[in-house]
Design a protein around this motif. Structure first.
Motif, mmCIF file in Angstrom:
data_model
loop_
_atom_site.group_PDB
_atom_site.id
_atom_site.type_symbol
_atom_site.label_atom_id
_atom_site.label_comp_id
_atom_site.label_asym_id
_atom_site.label_seq_id
_atom_site.Cartn_x
_atom_site.Cartn_y
_atom_site.Cartn_z
ATOM 1 N N VAL A 109 69.623 23.837 72.407
ATOM 2 C CA VAL A 109 69.998 23.664 71.002
ATOM 3 C C VAL A 109 71.057 22.570 70.874
ATOM 4 C CG1 VAL A 109 71.058 24.774 69.008
ATOM 5 C CG2 VAL A 109 69.408 26.028 70.405
ATOM 6 N N ARG A 110 72.030 22.571 71.765
ATOM 7 C CA ARG A 110 73.107 21.583 71.691
ATOM 8 C C ARG A 110 72.583 20.163 71.917
ATOM 9 N NH1 ARG A 110 75.835 23.314 75.547
ATOM 10 N NH2 ARG A 110 77.039 24.846 74.390
ATOM 11 N N ALA A 111 71.562 20.029 72.754
ATOM 12 C CA ALA A 111 71.038 18.700 73.063
ATOM 13 C C ALA A 111 70.206 18.114 71.938
ATOM 14 C CB ALA A 111 70.188 18.772 74.338
ATOM 15 N N GLU A 112 69.823 18.930 70.962
ATOM 16 C CA GLU A 112 68.940 18.440 69.906
ATOM 17 C C GLU A 112 69.611 17.353 69.071
ATOM 18 O OE1 GLU A 112 67.481 21.441 67.345
ATOM 19 O OE2 GLU A 112 65.868 20.207 66.585
ATOM 20 N N ARG A 113 70.802 17.642 68.586
ATOM 21 C CA ARG A 113 71.578 16.672 67.793
ATOM 22 C C ARG A 113 70.680 15.878 66.849
ATOM 23 N NH1 ARG A 113 74.942 13.443 72.183
ATOM 24 N NH2 ARG A 113 72.895 13.420 73.139
ATOM 25 N N PRO A 114 70.028 16.539 65.881
ATOM 26 C CA PRO A 114 69.043 15.847 65.039
ATOM 27 C C PRO A 114 69.667 14.702 64.250
ATOM 28 C CG PRO A 114 69.640 17.970 64.092
ATOM 29 C CD PRO A 114 70.250 17.931 65.460
ATOM 30 N N LYS A 115 68.948 13.599 64.219
ATOM 31 C CA LYS A 115 69.377 12.423 63.460
ATOM 32 C C LYS A 115 68.409 12.215 62.303
ATOM 33 C CE LYS A 115 69.816 7.401 63.869
ATOM 34 N NZ LYS A 115 69.663 6.246 64.781
ATOM 35 N N PRO A 116 68.919 12.070 61.087
ATOM 36 C CA PRO A 116 68.008 11.866 59.945
ATOM 37 C C PRO A 116 67.140 10.634 60.149
ATOM 38 C CG PRO A 116 70.256 12.296 59.203
ATOM 39 C CD PRO A 116 70.331 12.096 60.682
ATOM 40 N N GLY A 117 65.851 10.772 59.886
ATOM 41 C CA GLY A 117 64.930 9.654 60.043
ATOM 42 C C GLY A 117 65.049 8.654 58.906
ATOM 43 N N LYS A 118 64.544 7.472 59.124
ATOM 44 C CA LYS A 118 64.640 6.402 58.137
ATOM 45 C C LYS A 118 63.921 6.782 56.855
ATOM 46 C CE LYS A 118 64.240 1.368 57.880
ATOM 47 N NZ LYS A 118 63.828 0.135 58.604
ATOM 48 N N LEU A 119 62.784 7.459 56.962
ATOM 49 C CA LEU A 119 62.046 7.856 55.762
ATOM 50 C C LEU A 119 62.770 8.951 54.993
ATOM 51 C CD1 LEU A 119 58.431 7.828 57.197
ATOM 52 C CD2 LEU A 119 59.347 6.301 55.461
ATOM 53 N N ALA A 120 63.577 9.738 55.681
ATOM 54 C CA ALA A 120 64.315 10.806 55.009
ATOM 55 C C ALA A 120 65.521 10.278 54.245
ATOM 56 C CB ALA A 120 64.761 11.852 56.025
ATOM 57 N N THR A 121 66.067 9.149 54.690
ATOM 58 C CA THR A 121 67.291 8.637 54.071
ATOM 59 C C THR A 121 67.048 7.459 53.135
ATOM 60 O OG1 THR A 121 67.659 7.203 56.009
ATOM 61 C CG2 THR A 121 68.684 9.384 56.031
ATOM 62 N N ASN A 122 65.823 6.981 53.053
ATOM 63 C CA ASN A 122 65.507 5.832 52.198
ATOM 64 C C ASN A 122 64.428 6.245 51.197
ATOM 65 O OD1 ASN A 122 64.674 3.391 51.032
ATOM 66 N ND2 ASN A 122 65.055 2.231 52.911
ATOM 67 N N PRO A 123 64.802 6.752 50.023
ATOM 68 C CA PRO A 123 63.806 7.234 49.053
ATOM 69 C C PRO A 123 62.825 6.152 48.611
ATOM 70 C CG PRO A 123 66.026 7.941 48.448
ATOM 71 C CD PRO A 123 66.175 6.944 49.544
ATOM 72 N N ARG A 124 63.298 4.923 48.478
ATOM 73 C CA ARG A 124 62.406 3.840 48.039
ATOM 74 C C ARG A 124 61.309 3.590 49.083
ATOM 75 N NH1 ARG A 124 63.882 -2.474 48.016
ATOM 76 N NH2 ARG A 124 61.988 -3.307 47.024
ATOM 77 N N LEU A 125 61.718 3.508 50.347
ATOM 78 C CA LEU A 125 60.749 3.310 51.429
ATOM 79 C C LEU A 125 59.786 4.480 51.508
ATOM 80 C CD1 LEU A 125 59.664 1.905 53.971
ATOM 81 C CD2 LEU A 125 61.514 3.016 55.260
ATOM 82 N N ARG A 126 60.315 5.684 51.388
ATOM 83 C CA ARG A 126 59.473 6.884 51.454
ATOM 84 C C ARG A 126 58.438 6.876 50.341
ATOM 85 N NH1 ARG A 126 63.219 10.289 51.500
ATOM 86 N NH2 ARG A 126 63.230 10.981 49.336
ATOM 87 N N GLY A 127 58.839 6.453 49.147
ATOM 88 C CA GLY A 127 57.912 6.413 48.023
ATOM 89 C C GLY A 127 56.761 5.442 48.247
ATOM 90 N N VAL A 128 57.085 4.266 48.820
ATOM 91 C CA VAL A 128 56.034 3.277 49.089
ATOM 92 C C VAL A 128 55.084 3.791 50.164
ATOM 93 C CG1 VAL A 128 55.560 0.942 49.895
ATOM 94 C CG2 VAL A 128 57.509 1.356 48.389
ATOM 95 N N VAL A 129 55.630 4.403 51.222
ATOM 96 C CA VAL A 129 54.793 4.939 52.294
ATOM 97 C C VAL A 129 53.869 6.026 51.758
ATOM 98 C CG1 VAL A 129 54.809 6.233 54.466
ATOM 99 C CG2 VAL A 129 56.409 4.331 54.127
ATOM 100 N N GLN A 130 54.404 6.904 50.929
ATOM 101 C CA GLN A 130 53.580 7.976 50.354
ATOM 102 C C GLN A 130 52.480 7.403 49.460
ATOM 103 O OE1 GLN A 130 56.720 10.275 48.514
ATOM 104 N NE2 GLN A 130 56.741 11.762 50.177
ATOM 105 N N GLU A 131 52.801 6.358 48.728
ATOM 106 C CA GLU A 131 51.802 5.718 47.876
ATOM 107 C C GLU A 131 50.655 5.153 48.706
ATOM 108 O OE1 GLU A 131 51.335 1.779 44.978
ATOM 109 O OE2 GLU A 131 53.330 2.467 45.584
ATOM 110 N N TYR A 132 50.998 4.456 49.799
ATOM 111 C CA TYR A 132 49.972 3.852 50.633
ATOM 112 C C TYR A 132 49.148 4.905 51.370
ATOM 113 C CZ TYR A 132 52.034 -0.784 49.927
ATOM 114 O OH TYR A 132 52.478 -1.957 49.371
#
Length: 386
Positions: free
Chosen positions: A119-142
Motif C-alpha cells: 500500500v505504501r509503495a502505491e503513492r498514486p499520482k493523478p494522471g494527465k487526463l484526470a487533471t486536465n478537463p479540456r484534454l479529457r473532454g477532447v479525448v472523450q469526444e474522439y
C-alpha cells in the motif's frame, strides 16, 4: 489491506508474463500455483492491464521471501544483525522494516508487513487526463467518434502542435480506460473501441477459407504502381458476413487514401447479386480513381468479368490464405465490426445506414497518413470536372 499472493512480485509478474507470451488464463494461473477463477479475478481487478509494480525490482526492495525470513528470525529470538547476515541485508534495513511494518512492537508477520509495504509503495499520482478537463473532454469526444487511442493521440498532436498540455500518449488513454484506479475515463467508453472489450487481451485473428474462381487474374500480374500506393484509384474489396452466413455487406477500400465505400447486399451475396451491386457502386467513381480492384478468391466474384467490362476496371485476385495481400481491406473490415458485430443480421441495414458508417470511418484520422483523414486525402479526386 489484507494480504494476497498477488502482492508477491514473483507471483504477479510471472502470471502476467505467461499471459504476455500468449498463454491462456488457465496456463498463467497454473504457472503460479493457483486456479483459473482467481486468475480471472486478477484480470478484472486491473482491467487486463499488466501492473508496473513488481517489474524489474531493484535490490533495495525486500521480497516476500525475505520478510518471511525476518519473521522466522524474530520468532527464534535472533538479533537484527543475525537476521541481516542470514538474508544478506544490512542491519539498518532490517531495523527499518521492523519499525515500519510491524503490527505492534515486538509483533511482526510477513503477510501483514508485505501488505503494508504494498500500500505504501502505491503513492498514486493523478494522471494527465484526470487533471486536465479540456484534454479529457477532447479525448472523450474522439473516443465517442470511435477513434482508436492511437488515432486520438496522433490527432491531438496534429491539432495542437504548440500545446504540449493537450498531448497524451496512447498508453495513457488505454490505462485511463481499463485501470479503474486511474479514474479519468469511464470504462464504459471501451465499447467505442474496435474490440469493445472491457478487458485488454491479446488479439487472435482467424483466417478465412479462400475459394478459387475460374479465369482469374492473379495478384502477381498487378502493375507495380498498385503496390507503391502512390497513384490513387486502386481498390481492395471483400465481404463481411453476418448471421448464419446468410447476410453480407461489401467493402471497398482505396489503397492510397484508405477511403471506404460499402456495398448494400440485402438479399444475400450470390454471384448474381454481387456483380450488379459492385458494378453500380464502382460506376459512381470518376475514371481517375477507378483503375484496379483486388479481391479474394470468394465464389461471390464468379462474374468478375462482367464487372470488369461494365465498370471499366482491372480486377485481380489475391492468393489463397494470404490476407496480408489485401491488408488495407482486412484492417478496414476489422474497424467495421464495431458497427456490424459478428453474428448480427446485416440485412436490416439500409444503404443510408451504410453510407453513414462509411462517412464516419472516412472521418477518422489514420496513423500511416500522419493522422490525416481519408476524406481529406481523396476529396479533390472525387469532385466533378469543371
Amino acid at each position: 489491506m489484507l494480504f494476497s499472493e498477488y502482492m508477491v512480485a514473483d507471483v504477479c509478474q510471472r502470471f502476467w508474463q505467461v499471459m504476455a507470451d500468449g498463454g491462456f488464463i488457465t496456463d498463467a494461473a497454473a504457472a503460479v500455483g493457483t486456479y483459473r477463477g482467481k486468475g480471472r479475478k486478477w484480470l478484472r481487478a486491473t482491467g487486463g492491464v499488466r501492473p508496473r509494480r513488481g517489474r524489474d525490482l531493484q535490490g533495495r526492495y525486500l521480497s516476500f521471501a525475505e520478510r518471511e525470513e525476518i519473521a522466522l528470525g524474530r520468532a527464534r529470538g535472533e538479533s537484527m544483525r543475525q537476521i541481516a547476515a542470514r538474508i544478506g541485508r544490512s542491519p539498518s534495513t532490517v531495523s527499518r522494516e521492523l519499525s515500519r511494518n510491524a503490527e505492534a512492537p515486538g509483533r511482526y508477520r510477513a503477510t501483514s508487513a508485505h501488505a503494508a509495504a504494498w500500500v505504501r509503495a502505491e503513492r498514486p499520482k493523478p494522471g494527465k487526463l484526470a487533471t486536465n478537463p479540456r484534454l479529457r473532454g477532447v479525448v472523450q469526444e474522439y473516443l465517442g467518434k470511435r477513434y482508436s487511442p492511437e488515432q486520438v493521440a496522433g490527432r491531438l498532436r496534429r491539432e495542437f502542435p504548440d500545446e504540449p498540455a493537450m498531448w497524451v500518449c496512447t498508453e495513457t488513454i488505454y490505462q485511463s480506460l481499463y485501470v479503474t484506479s486511474r479514474g479519468a475515463l469511464k470504462r464504459e467508453q471501451t465499447r467505442s473501441l474496435r474490440t469493445g472489450r472491457t478487458l485488454r487481451r491479446p488479439s487472435r485473428k482467424v483466417g478465412q477459407r479462400k475459394n478459387r474462381i475460374p479465369n482469374m487474374v492473379n495478384i502477381s500480374q498487378r502493375p507495380a504502381e498498385v503496390k507503391d500506393r502512390v497513384v490513387p484509384g486502386h481498390w481492395e474489396g471483400d465481404l463481411i458476413i453476418g448471421k448464419r452466413n446468410q447476410t453480407a455487406i461489401g467493402t471497398l477500400v482505396e489503397r492510397s487514401t484508405g477511403y471506404t465505400m460499402l456495398l448494400h447486399l440485402p438479399r444475400g451475396y450470390t454471384p448474381e447479386l454481387v456483380a450488379p451491386a459492385l458494378t453500380a457502386k464502382l460506376q459512381t467513381l470518376p475514371e481517375a480513381v477507378r483503375r484496379s480492384l483486388t479481391w479474394d478468391q470468394g465464389p461471390e466474384m464468379r462474374d468478375w468479368q462482367q464487372v470488369k467490362a461494365a465498370a471499366d476496371i482491372a480486377i485481380f485476385f489475391a492468393d489463397p490464405h494470404s490476407p496480408w495481400q489485401r491488408g488495407t481491406n482486412e484492417n478496414t473490415n476489422g474497424l467495421l465490426r464495431q458497427y456490424f458485430p459478428k453474428g448480427s443480421d446485416l440485412s436490416v441495414h439500409s444503404q443510408a445506414d451504410l453510407d453513414r458508417v462509411a462517412a464516419e470511418l472516412n472521418d477518422r484520422p489514420r496513423k500511416r497518413y500522419d493522422y490525416a483523414k481519408p476524406d481529406e486525402l481523396i476529396s479533390h479526386l472525387l469532385l466533378p470536372a469543371a
